[in-house]
Design an enzyme around this catalytic site. Structure first.
Site, short mmCIF file in Angstrom:
data_model
loop_
_atom_site.label_atom_id
_atom_site.label_comp_id
_atom_site.label_asym_id
_atom_site.label_seq_id
_atom_site.Cartn_x
_atom_site.Cartn_y
_atom_site.Cartn_z
CG PHE A 118 -1.76 1.26 1.34
CD1 PHE A 118 -3.11 1.20 1.04
CD2 PHE A 118 -1.23 2.48 1.74
CE1 PHE A 118 -3.91 2.34 1.13
CE2 PHE A 118 -2.01 3.62 1.83
CZ PHE A 118 -3.35 3.55 1.53
CD GLU A 119 5.22 2.55 -2.13
OE1 GLU A 119 6.32 2.64 -1.58
OE2 GLU A 119 5.08 2.46 -3.38
CB ILE A 120 -1.35 7.10 -1.44
CG1 ILE A 120 -2.42 6.00 -1.49
CG2 ILE A 120 -1.85 8.34 -2.19
CD1 ILE A 120 -3.74 6.40 -0.85
#
Length: 267
Positions: A118-120
């Site tokens: 999960f990366e934004i």
């Protein structure tokens, strides 16, 4: 270098979404808008220890770059470091031998990193000159080929070297499940969207977890039978709070026997 792909050249932000993951709460806002409005650069959910055998030379390579460029070891970088208890001559010997996960002073990397499933994040950070220089240095060192340097520890060390603390954001209100790790914040009292009649007819009432004091989620479906839900991860504490108490750090015997317990993010 995914950030240089032609398909992404017109975009500023990306959200990494893995197959098989579950988002267990309603997301009631646009994360990209909020990241931009608050001038954030990198967002994450879970932090944990890296598998030590995959990247014994990575920390030294990044620290060599830091020293070569004259980048001071500020609070963000120090959050990645476990100061050595060994006598100075022994520390220098370990540094000279380039011992695994050791910098030029004989101090070690605590192996903490953000789980990049999960990366934004802001693509302009990765396209920027400073990250490109760092990546080029790592590429020339050969560690991507000789070892198994993954994107998660590389991104984590890079943001802690090149960014200020206020540029990172923990999405603690997003329920994220990627087995075997997950975070689920639980439902905030009085902060829930009303269930539509169609939902009730399909799923029945009581689909969502009960509202609980001190929680911040919306329409969360938390699996209360799974262990370690929302236990505060040691790594999350280390990376968020550089002055974490020594009692929360890994013990000597854990390191001696090679026990690296994986922990999950906290809501």
């Amino acid at each position: 270098k995914f950030y240089n792909l032609d398909a992404l050249k017109d975009y500023k932000w990306y959200w990494r979404i893995e197959p098989g993951v579950r988002y267990t709460c309603a997301i009631t806002y646009d994360p990209f808008v909020e990241m931009a409005r608050r001038e954030k650069v990198y967002g994450y959910t879970v932090a944990l220890w890296e598998e030590p055998k995959t990247c014994p030379g990575l920390f030294r390579a990044v620290d060599d770059y830091r020293v070569d460029k004259g980048i001071p070891a500020g609070p963000m970088w120090n959050a990645m470091v476990d100061a050595s208890w060994k006598p100075w001559p022994l520390r220098k010997l370990m540094a000279w031998l380039r011992a695994a996960h050791t910098d030029g002073n004989g101090d070690g990397w605590n192996l903490c990193h953000y789980w990049s499933n999960f990366e934004i994040a802001d693509l302009d950070f990765f396209r920027g000159e400073r990250y490109q220089e760092l990546f080029g240095h790592l590429d020339r060192s050969g560690g991507f080929y000789d070892e198994r340097w993954g994107d998660a520890p590389v991104h984590s060390l890079a943001v802690h070297l090149l960014l200020e603390p206020g540029k990172l954001h923990h999405f603690s209100d997003i329920g994220y499940d990627h087995k075997p790790f997950y975070q689920c914040p639980g439902n905030a009292p009085g902060g829930q969207l009303e269930e539509e009649e169609l939902e009730k007819s399909i799923f029945g009432e009581g689909k969502y977890s009960p509202e609980t004091e001190g929680t911040i989620g919306c329409r969360c479906e938390c699996n209360h039978h799974r262990k370690k839900r929302n236990n505060r991860a040691i790594c999350l504490g280390r990376l968020q709070e550089p002055a974490t108490a020594a009692a929360n750090r890994m013990g000597f015997m854990d390191r001696f026997w090679g026990r690296y317990p994986y922990a999950i993010g906290v809501a």
